[in-house]
Design a protein around this motif. Structure first.
Motif, PDB file in Angstrom:
ATOM      1  N   LEU A 279      40.317  41.776 -89.712  1.00 55.35           N
ATOM      2  CA  LEU A 279      41.393  40.797 -90.256  1.00 55.35           C
ATOM      3  C   LEU A 279      40.821  39.324 -90.549  1.00 55.35           C
ATOM      4  N   ARG A 280      39.524  38.866 -89.816  1.00 50.35           N
ATOM      5  CA  ARG A 280      38.838  37.987 -90.293  1.00 50.35           C
ATOM      6  C   ARG A 280      38.035  37.940 -91.435  1.00 50.35           C
ATOM      7  N   GLU A 281      37.145  39.180 -91.392  1.00 45.53           N
ATOM      8  CA  GLU A 281      36.034  39.333 -92.197  1.00 45.53           C
ATOM      9  C   GLU A 281      36.583  40.147 -93.548  1.00 45.53           C
ATOM     10  N   THR A 282      37.583  40.894 -93.505  1.00 43.06           N
ATOM     11  CA  THR A 282      37.750  41.654 -94.830  1.00 43.06           C
ATOM     12  C   THR A 282      39.270  41.343 -95.360  1.00 43.06           C
ATOM     13  N   ASP A 283      39.691  41.990 -96.569  1.00 48.45           N
ATOM     14  CA  ASP A 283      41.030  41.631 -96.959  1.00 48.45           C
ATOM     15  C   ASP A 283      41.866  43.032 -97.128  1.00 48.45           C
TER      16      ASP A 283
END
Length: 119
Positions: free
Chosen positions: A60-64
């Motif tokens: 959730l933090r690193e990807t879309d």
């Protein structure tokens, strides 16, 4: 117990149940469940859920990627169960977590330690 925990860490997205984990640890199912909880302070099921949520937090933090895609990628079978479990462990919904999460340029091992949800 360490073999079973390592298997959960490696294959968190796979369907792992107590009989499978007990075979990995070479003990009976009942003994495995009791000993795992006594050793690690949580049930095998809760440990596996927490590992899945930790991976989901990273995605959730690193990807879309969509929340639904992440839900299935980390091993949950339904979006409702994922959202409820995520909220229970993290304290916010996956969408809210994504909005409030800050991407930082620090080594992943530090991020994992700082953001590791308590059981």
């Amino acid at each position: 117990m360490l073999r079973a925990r390592d298997a959960m860490d490696r294959a968190y997205a796979q369907p792992l149940d107590v009989p499978t984990l007990a075979r990995i640890a070479h003990v009976s199912e009942a003994h495995f469940a009791r000993t795992f909880r006594a050793t690690f302070g949580e049930t095998p099921h809760r440990y596996l859920q927490r590992r899945r949520v930790e991976r989901a937090m990273l995605l959730l933090r690193e990807t879309d990627r969509s929340v639904t895609d992440i839900c299935f990628a980390v091993g949950f079978g339904s979006l409702g169960t994922f959202s409820r479990t995520f909220h229970d462990i993290v304290g916010s919904s996956p969408r809210t977590y994504r909005k409030e999460a800050v991407v930082t340029n620090v080594p992943n091992c530090f991020v994992m330690a700082w953001t590791r949800p308590s059981s």
